[in-house]
Each structure stands twice: as structure tokens, then as C-alpha cells.
Design a protein around this motif. Structure first.
Motif, PDB file in Angstrom:
ATOM      1  N   SER A 162     -27.292   8.343 -36.177  1.00  0.00           N
ATOM      2  CA  SER A 162     -26.721   7.767 -37.400  1.00  0.00           C
ATOM      3  C   SER A 162     -27.750   7.713 -38.517  1.00  0.00           C
ATOM      4  O   SER A 162     -27.439   7.970 -39.683  1.00  0.00           O
ATOM      5  CB  SER A 162     -26.180   6.362 -37.120  1.00  0.00           C
ATOM      6  OG  SER A 162     -25.074   6.407 -36.264  1.00  0.00           O
ATOM      7  N   ILE A 163     -28.973   7.375 -38.159  1.00  0.00           N
ATOM      8  CA  ILE A 163     -30.048   7.328 -39.157  1.00  0.00           C
ATOM      9  C   ILE A 163     -30.305   8.718 -39.718  1.00  0.00           C
ATOM     10  O   ILE A 163     -30.468   8.901 -40.938  1.00  0.00           O
ATOM     11  CB  ILE A 163     -31.332   6.745 -38.530  1.00  0.00           C
ATOM     12  CG1 ILE A 163     -31.119   5.284 -38.150  1.00  0.00           C
ATOM     13  CG2 ILE A 163     -32.510   6.878 -39.492  1.00  0.00           C
ATOM     14  CD1 ILE A 163     -32.227   4.688 -37.322  1.00  0.00           C
ATOM     15  N   LYS A 164     -30.324   9.720 -38.852  1.00  0.00           N
ATOM     16  CA  LYS A 164     -30.544  11.092 -39.308  1.00  0.00           C
ATOM     17  C   LYS A 164     -29.422  11.551 -40.231  1.00  0.00           C
ATOM     18  O   LYS A 164     -29.660  12.210 -41.248  1.00  0.00           O
ATOM     19  CB  LYS A 164     -30.653  12.034 -38.104  1.00  0.00           C
ATOM     20  CG  LYS A 164     -31.892  11.819 -37.258  1.00  0.00           C
ATOM     21  CD  LYS A 164     -31.916  12.763 -36.065  1.00  0.00           C
ATOM     22  CE  LYS A 164     -33.150  12.520 -35.190  1.00  0.00           C
ATOM     23  NZ  LYS A 164     -33.171  13.408 -34.010  1.00  0.00           N
ATOM     24  N   VAL A 165     -28.184  11.186 -39.883  1.00  0.00           N
ATOM     25  CA  VAL A 165     -27.032  11.544 -40.717  1.00  0.00           C
ATOM     26  C   VAL A 165     -27.150  10.901 -42.091  1.00  0.00           C
ATOM     27  O   VAL A 165     -26.914  11.538 -43.125  1.00  0.00           O
ATOM     28  CB  VAL A 165     -25.715  11.106 -40.033  1.00  0.00           C
ATOM     29  CG1 VAL A 165     -24.539  11.249 -40.996  1.00  0.00           C
ATOM     30  CG2 VAL A 165     -25.468  11.939 -38.786  1.00  0.00           C
TER      31      VAL A 165
ATOM     32  N   LEU B 246     -26.730   4.567 -50.845  1.00  0.00           N
ATOM     33  CA  LEU B 246     -25.920   5.476 -50.040  1.00  0.00           C
ATOM     34  C   LEU B 246     -24.638   4.789 -49.585  1.00  0.00           C
ATOM     35  O   LEU B 246     -23.546   5.364 -49.667  1.00  0.00           O
ATOM     36  CB  LEU B 246     -26.722   5.951 -48.829  1.00  0.00           C
ATOM     37  CG  LEU B 246     -25.967   6.823 -47.823  1.00  0.00           C
ATOM     38  CD1 LEU B 246     -25.488   8.104 -48.481  1.00  0.00           C
ATOM     39  CD2 LEU B 246     -26.848   7.129 -46.623  1.00  0.00           C
ATOM     40  N   ASN B 247     -24.760   3.551 -49.120  1.00  0.00           N
ATOM     41  CA  ASN B 247     -23.582   2.813 -48.651  1.00  0.00           C
ATOM     42  C   ASN B 247     -22.582   2.600 -49.784  1.00  0.00           C
ATOM     43  O   ASN B 247     -21.375   2.740 -49.595  1.00  0.00           O
ATOM     44  CB  ASN B 247     -24.012   1.467 -48.066  1.00  0.00           C
ATOM     45  CG  ASN B 247     -22.864   0.730 -47.413  1.00  0.00           C
ATOM     46  OD1 ASN B 247     -22.339   1.137 -46.391  1.00  0.00           O
ATOM     47  ND2 ASN B 247     -22.459  -0.371 -48.027  1.00  0.00           N
TER      48      ASN B 247
ATOM     49  N   GLU C 171     -19.970   9.552 -41.597  1.00  0.00           N
ATOM     50  CA  GLU C 171     -21.075   9.332 -42.543  1.00  0.00           C
ATOM     51  C   GLU C 171     -20.986   7.943 -43.171  1.00  0.00           C
ATOM     52  O   GLU C 171     -22.010   7.318 -43.462  1.00  0.00           O
ATOM     53  CB  GLU C 171     -21.073  10.419 -43.612  1.00  0.00           C
ATOM     54  CG  GLU C 171     -21.376  11.799 -43.038  1.00  0.00           C
ATOM     55  CD  GLU C 171     -21.785  12.813 -44.087  1.00  0.00           C
ATOM     56  OE1 GLU C 171     -21.996  12.418 -45.251  1.00  0.00           O
ATOM     57  OE2 GLU C 171     -21.907  13.996 -43.735  1.00  0.00           O
ATOM     58  N   LYS C 172     -19.770   7.470 -43.364  1.00  0.00           N
ATOM     59  CA  LYS C 172     -19.588   6.116 -43.898  1.00  0.00           C
ATOM     60  C   LYS C 172     -20.125   5.078 -42.916  1.00  0.00           C
ATOM     61  O   LYS C 172     -20.830   4.126 -43.311  1.00  0.00           O
ATOM     62  CB  LYS C 172     -18.103   5.881 -44.170  1.00  0.00           C
ATOM     63  CG  LYS C 172     -17.783   4.534 -44.790  1.00  0.00           C
ATOM     64  CD  LYS C 172     -16.290   4.408 -45.019  1.00  0.00           C
ATOM     65  CE  LYS C 172     -15.930   3.015 -45.519  1.00  0.00           C
ATOM     66  NZ  LYS C 172     -14.465   2.854 -45.657  1.00  0.00           N
ATOM     67  N   GLU C 173     -19.825   5.262 -41.626  1.00  0.00           N
ATOM     68  CA  GLU C 173     -20.322   4.349 -40.604  1.00  0.00           C
ATOM     69  C   GLU C 173     -21.841   4.431 -40.472  1.00  0.00           C
ATOM     70  O   GLU C 173     -22.518   3.422 -40.257  1.00  0.00           O
ATOM     71  CB  GLU C 173     -19.655   4.653 -39.259  1.00  0.00           C
ATOM     72  CG  GLU C 173     -18.189   4.237 -39.176  1.00  0.00           C
ATOM     73  CD  GLU C 173     -18.001   2.753 -39.445  1.00  0.00           C
ATOM     74  OE1 GLU C 173     -18.752   1.944 -38.865  1.00  0.00           O
ATOM     75  OE2 GLU C 173     -17.121   2.404 -40.257  1.00  0.00           O
TER      76      GLU C 173
ATOM     77  N   PHE D 112     -24.421   1.378 -41.029  1.00  0.00           N
ATOM     78  CA  PHE D 112     -25.353   0.969 -39.971  1.00  0.00           C
ATOM     79  C   PHE D 112     -26.784   0.911 -40.499  1.00  0.00           C
ATOM     80  O   PHE D 112     -27.516  -0.060 -40.238  1.00  0.00           O
ATOM     81  CB  PHE D 112     -25.269   1.952 -38.804  1.00  0.00           C
ATOM     82  CG  PHE D 112     -26.341   1.752 -37.766  1.00  0.00           C
ATOM     83  CD1 PHE D 112     -26.313   0.665 -36.906  1.00  0.00           C
ATOM     84  CD2 PHE D 112     -27.415   2.633 -37.677  1.00  0.00           C
ATOM     85  CE1 PHE D 112     -27.305   0.463 -35.963  1.00  0.00           C
ATOM     86  CE2 PHE D 112     -28.418   2.448 -36.740  1.00  0.00           C
ATOM     87  CZ  PHE D 112     -28.367   1.359 -35.879  1.00  0.00           C
ATOM     88  N   VAL D 113     -27.203   1.940 -41.245  1.00  0.00           N
ATOM     89  CA  VAL D 113     -28.575   1.978 -41.766  1.00  0.00           C
ATOM     90  C   VAL D 113     -28.812   0.813 -42.724  1.00  0.00           C
ATOM     91  O   VAL D 113     -29.874   0.180 -42.701  1.00  0.00           O
ATOM     92  CB  VAL D 113     -28.859   3.323 -42.463  1.00  0.00           C
ATOM     93  CG1 VAL D 113     -30.209   3.285 -43.168  1.00  0.00           C
ATOM     94  CG2 VAL D 113     -28.847   4.455 -41.442  1.00  0.00           C
TER      95      VAL D 113
END
Length: 672
Positions: free
Chosen positions: A311-314, A338-339, A421-423, A427-428
Motif C-alpha cells: 500500500s505504501i508503494k502504491v 494524496l488522500n 489506490e484510495k485505500e 492507510f499511508v
């Protein structure tokens, strides 16, 4: 903590009138040189330590340039005018305590990169008379050498021309000329690049010699330091101050400057000492911030599973201008940005997906109703330009079913990618929020932390990581002054974009209605589909604007309050979206009379649209085709109303069933 090393870079062009290049070369190199133009020998008092002297030249310059005496005599011959430039006098500081070999290597690296590669010949003399003041003199030619080894030109005269390209002449009929430099050696940019190059070479050899000194070619002001530079003393004042220091040292008494500029410089040094102590404290706090922040990141990363790491990489891949794969590569501000960009209201990607869904759903409804009409009366579908003959009709509908299946598959794929990508962004941001809160608490204390927002805390930490530590009582003010404080979603701008889309959609509806009316004799099913889709888009934008409106009102109220302007929130709520946008951007009250006028005009337009819709919405007696078309549109309109009334229920059902299982369009024509 690194220390600010002494840095000096002086580069001045000299003319024949200001400085004799032969005599100055003799002084710098501590050599006896014969001056042909003056028919005399130049010899000066020998230095305490013999200078390290050498000449460097471009590869195409003749070998005689390596002869110091011949070089500068030839320069004097070529520069005939008394005010013609003969050379550039450069004086550069060297770091104290470095080996002689490093002084030579540093100087050669600088000369090769900044002088000989540019076509200049450089006469170098490294002076080491005083341990506390090592420096290098460089006499550089200002006239380049051609590839054939002959002297080139420093400048050229070209004829002036007017806007039509015609040569300009003076009142005597002679051509007017302007002088154009053929080199950039006197440009501010070139000299600045030389200063930067010398500072970089200093720092390179400081690393090699493992010293804490670091050198910067910029002024204290440009470096963002609150230090003040001391004034350079004249030779006389320097000697007086030196004698006084030696006397004070012998008598074991405090040194007191004896010259005016000596006293001024001493005051500057004392003021700078207090600033340096503050800088040292800030440097320690900055390092502490980095240590705590990195430790918290390592702690979090050690507990992440493979899915979370992915998820972090995405998220990082989605962020702009960020390289890397770990949490240390995306800070809180970037994660929040980003969020926010994935927020359905402001995400262009989500808007695109919504429009794709409307397109697919509209076509499904249309062709399902066409199929229904066909079963009741095959001839009825001819009103939309669809063949009624069974085989052609079936082939037409199979083709449309395949098209929709393909569109639906692409939509589902992109929708899943958007959701993922939204999730990831969510998360990040959650993880970076936790890291920010923990780091701030460790730095400033848990009780103090409660008085700041996460955005303010992240700003303070980010500034420390950049080398700008902010004291706790300045965080809020600094944050307000920064661009970070305006990074919230601009709902008025968002609404403005949707309002423009809405107006374009309304115009498109009118155009499609006219096209359908004008083509009754030659109907086209695509026009009906486009009209229905555009109406659904209009409903979509109306819905989005209603969702944005409360946030837009809050934004207007908050920003106006900050500027000490009163706003009536109840009155704002009664305005249309377009009036709210105008109210914000015009920054003035919109009179009620104007509002009423606009609403009346809008109502008139609505009536006009209904009138234009009439032949296609209501049943008429014009012909059977018009009645069928009207029935079709009425049925679809009713379907749309039913869907809006049961949106949540349908979404739940959709999630439960497999794709296309109950889709009449696909089901009917897969059986054919």
C-alpha cells in the motif's frame, strides 16, 4: 555540528591603466620578469615562503603561453588601448591546515573546470607565507585563443537594424553599430557559477580531510543566516590591530580594538557569537527531531505486513515528484495531499468513473426498454432508427450487448484500481498521522501537543527535517504564514468547475433535443442515448453541487471572518451555487433584486427547456413514431426517478449479485 569556514572569492577585470600584468605576474610568482613595453625588469621583495606557481592552458593554445614572461608581454602587445582589459585578477581563499598537495589539486580542478575549458590561460600562484591565511592568486587572460592557436576577439561590432531588418544609419549616412560580447566571462551568472564551483571544491576536500568546516559561496542573507559579515580592514588598520593583539597577549590583558573599523568588527563578532550559540542549539534540536522521527518510522515499518508495505508503494507511486518505497519517502503533508486528491468530490478520476457508470447504465436502460418495446410491437423500434426485421434486430442488439460488456469490464477494472489506490492513500495518511503525533509529543511534550492540530505538528517537524527548527511559541504563526496553511480543499473552486460542467451539460441537452426534433424523419437511436445520458449527467452534477454547497458556505464564512467581514450564513444558504461562486470571487454583496432577477430568468429557461422537450416527453398526436419516442423517454425518466428514490437499496443488491446475472439486455440476447 558543521562550522562555517572562511570563504573568499575575488575576481576583478584589470586594464593596462589599472594594473601592469607583467609586474603583477612577477609579484605573484615571486619571479624576475622583463617588461618589453617599459624596457625594464620587474622584481619584488621575496616572499617568506616561495609560492607554488604554474600555468595552465587550453589544449589548442600555443606552448609559448606556458612561458610567464612571454605570455604577459604578448597580452600587453595585443591590448593596445590604455583602457583595454589585459587580464582578470582572481584571489581565492584556501582552507587552513590542508596539505600542500590538496591546495594544488583543488586549484587545478577549479582552473580546469572554470577557466581553461572556457579558452582562458591561467597563471596560478599559491601563497603560503602565513599559516592562517593560505590563498591563491590567478591571473587569467580575457581574450580567447582560436583553434589555430592565434588570439581571438573579445567582442564584435555588428550593424544595427530596424524592425524591418533595414540597416540603421546616422545623420551622416554612416552605418550605426552595436558591440556584442563574444564570451560570457563578464556575466553575473558565469561569475556566480565560478564562486559556487570553488565552494563545492572546498567542501569536497573538507570531506577528504574529515573536518567539520563547510563552505558556502552565498552571502549570510541568501543562506538564511542571521549573521553579519565583518568588514575587510585596510593593510594599515590590519597591522595596527595585529600589533595590539600581540601586545595584549604579552601583557595578559583583554584585547581592545584601536581602529574604528576594528571596533565595529569586534562588535559584529560578539553579536555573531550569540547567534552562533542559538544556531548550535537549533542544530542539536534538528538532529534530535531527525533521530526521533526516523526511529518512529522504523518502529512502524517493522510491524507492517506485506499488504501494508505494498500500500505504501502504491501511494508513493501515485504521488508526484516522490521517489522511493518506504514511509520515510512520503511525509504527512504529501500523504494528506494524496488522500485529499482521492476524495470523491475533487478526484478527477472518480468524476471520470461516475461519468462512465452513467454512460453504461443509461445504455443498459435504453436497450432494455427497446427490447421491451420490441416484444410488444417490433415496428415500434424503427422510431429510434433500429431495424425491426428479426435477424437484423438480434444482430444489432448482440453487438450492443458485447459493447456494453466490454465497457463494463473496463469500468470495473478502473473502479477497482481507484478503490485500491484510495485505500492505500488513506492507510499511508493514517500511519503518517500516528508517526507525526508521536514525534511531536516526544519533542515538545504531551501536554503541549494537545494545543496543536496534526497539520501544525507535521509542519513543525517537516521544517526541522529541512534544517529550520521552530520554537513552540512560533509554530502557529509560522504555519499560518506558510503555504501549508492554504492546502485545504478549495470548495468554491471545486464548485466552480462542476458549475461549468453543469452549464455545458444543459447546453448539450438543448442541442440534442433540437437534433432529435430535426431528424424525426431519419431517427438515430444514438441521439436518444446521448440525450438520456446527458440528462443523467445533469442530475449527477446537481447532486454533487448540493454535496459541495455546505462546505462552500463554510469556506466563504471562514475566509470572510478572517478578513473581518460579516456574512449571513442563512442568506448564503438561500443562494444558488452560481450566486455563491460569484459572491466569493467578486467579494461583494449580491443584491436580492439581482438574485430574484436571475432566479426568474432561470425559471423562464426551465420552462423553455420543458417546452422544447414536450414533443418527446409527452404523448402527442403528431404521429405514431413521436408517441413511441415519448413513451420511451417517459419510461426512462420514471426509471431514473425510481432509482434515485432507492439508491442505497440498489447499491446493496448490486454488491450481492454477480455481474450481469439479472441484466435483461445480456440475458435475453445470450439466449438467442
Amino acid at each position: 555540528m558543521s562550522e562555517q569556514g572562511y570563504f573568499m572569492f575575488s575576481s576583478q577585470p584589470k586594464t593596462k591603466a589599472k594594473q601592469n600584468c607583467v609586474a603583477y605576474a612577477a609579484y605573484c610568482a615571486d619571479e624576475k620578469l622583463f617588461d618589453e613595453s617599459e624596457d625594464r625588469m620587474h622584481k619584488f621583495k621575496e616572499h617568506e615562503v616561495k609560492p607554488i606557481s604554474f600555468i595552465m592552458k587550453p589544449s589548442h593554445a600555443p606552448d609559448w603561453t606556458l612561458n610567464r614572461e612571454k605570455l604577459w608581454n604578448e597580452v600587453k602587445k595585443n591590448e593596445k588601448g590604455i583602457n583595454w582589459r589585459t587580464h582578470r585578477d582572481m584571489k581565492l581563499s584556501l582552507p587552513v591546515g590542508f596539505p600542500k598537495e590538496h591546495y594544488i589539486d583543488m586549484t587545478k580542478e577549479f582552473v580546469e573546470k572554470n577557466l581553461t575549458e572556457q579558452g582562458m590561460v591561467a597563471d596560478v600562484s599559491i601563497h603560503l607565507d602565513h599559516e592562517h591565511n593560505p590563498h591563491v592568486h590567478i591571473l587569467s587572460t580575457v581574450r580567447p585563443f582560436k583553434e589555430d592557436g592565434t588570439w581571438g576577439d573579445k567582442k564584435n561590432k555588428i550593424a544595427k537594424v530596424d524592425e524591418n531588418g533595414e540597416v540603421i544609419r546616422n545623420k551622416d549616412g554612416r552605418i550605426s553599430y552595436k558591440t556584442v560580447a563574444l564570451t560570457n566571462w563578464d556575466s553575473k551568472e558565469f561569475l556566480e557559477s565560478q564562486r559556487e564551483s570553488w565552494a563545492n571544491i572546498h567542501n569536497k576536500y573538507a570531506e577528504i580531510n574529515k573536518t567539520n568546516e563547510r563552505f558556502d559561496h552565498r552571502s549570510y542573507e541568501k543562506q538564511g543566516l542571521d549573521l553579519v559579515a565583518t568588514r575587510r580592514l585596510s593593510r594599515r588598520n590590519y597591522e595596527l590591530e595585529k600589533q595590539e593583539k600581540e601586545r595584549a597577549n604579552e601583557l595578559n590583558i583583554p584585547y581592545v580594538p584601536v581602529t574604528e573599523w576594528g571596533r565595529i568588527n569586534e562588535e559584529i563578532r560578539q553579536d555573531n557569537e550569540s547567534v552562533k550559540l542559538k544556531m548550535q542549539l537549533e542544530s542539536q534540536l534538528i538532529q534530535e527531531t531527525k533521530d526521533i522521527y526516523n526511529r518512529n518510522i522504523e518502529t512502524v515499518e517493522s510491524n507492517l505486513n506485506d499488504i501494508q508495505k505494498q500500500s505504501i508503494k502504491v501511494a508513493i507511486r501515485k504521488s508526484k515528484d516522490i521517489n522511493g518505497t518506504s514511509l520515510s519517502d512520503i511525509n504527512y503533508a504529501a500523504a494528506k495531499q494524496l488522500n485529499d486528491s482521492m476524495n470523491p468530490l475533487q478526484s478527477k478520476w472518480n468524476d471520470y468513473l461516475e461519468r462512465q457508470k452513467i454512460d453504461i447504465d443509461t445504455q443498459k436502460k435504453f436497450y432494455q426498454l427497446v427490447n421491451k418495446k420490441y416484444k410488444e410491437n417490433p415496428k415500434s423500434v424503427e422510431a429510434y432508427g433500429i431495424p425491426s426485421e428479426k435477424e437484423k434486430y438480434n444482430e444489432f442488439m448482440r453487438h450492443k450487448a458485447l459493447e456494453l460488456q466490454d465497457k463494463d469490464a473496463k469500468y470495473q477494472s478502473q473502479s477497482n484500481a481507484y478503490s485500491n489506490e484510495k485505500e492505500s492513500a488513506k492507510f499511508v495518511l493514517k500511519v503518517q498521522t500516528a508517526i507525526t503525533e508521536r514525534t511531536f509529543e516526544e519533542l515538545y511534550g504531551k501536554d503541549i501537543s494537545q494545543g496543536f492540530t496534526t497539520d501544525e505538528k507535521a509542519f513543525a517537524i517537516d521544517e526541522s527535517l529541512k534544517g529550520n527548527y521552530i520554537m513552540v511559541d512560533s509554530i502557529k504563526d509560522k504555519y499560518k504564514e506558510s503555504k501549508h496553511s492554504s492546502n485545504e480543499i478549495d470548495y468554491v473552486k471545486l464548485a466552480s468547475g462542476y458549475q461549468k460542467s453543469l452549464l455545458i451539460t444543459e447546453r448539450t441537452i438543448n442541442k440534442l433535443q433540437r437534433d432529435i426534433k430535426d431528424n424525426q424523419s431519419n431517427p438515430n437511436h444514438q441521439l436518444f442515448v446521448d440525450l438520456l445520458r446527458t440528462r443523467e449527467l445533469k442530475n449527477h452534477y446537481d447532486t454533487v453541487l448540493e454535496q459541495v454547497k455546505p462546505n462552500m458556505i463554510n469556506q466563504i464564512e471562514n475566509e470572510f471572518k478572517q478578513n473581518n467581514k460579516f456574512v449571513n450564513k442563512e442568506e448564503l444558504s438561500g443562494m444558488s451555487n452560481q450566486d455563491l461562486i460569484a459572491y466569493y470571487y467578486n467579494d461583494e454583496d449580491i443584491q436580492r433584486r439581482e438574485n430574484e432577477s436571475y432566479k426568474d430568468q432561470r425559471a423562464a429557461n426551465d420552462d423553455d427547456w420543458k417546452r422544447k422537450d414536450k414533443p418527446f416527453i409527452e404523448n402527442t398526436n403528431e404521429n405514431n413514431s413521436s408517441n413511441i419516442a415519448g413513451d420511451m423517454l417517459s419510461s426512462l425518466g420514471q426509471l431514473g426517478s425510481n432509482e434515485q428514490a432507492n439508491t442505497q437499496q440498489q447499491k446493496t443488491k448490486k454488491n450481492r449479485r454477480k455481474r450481469h446475472k439479472d441484466d435483461d439486455l445480456y440475458k435475453d440476447f445470450e439466449r438467442e
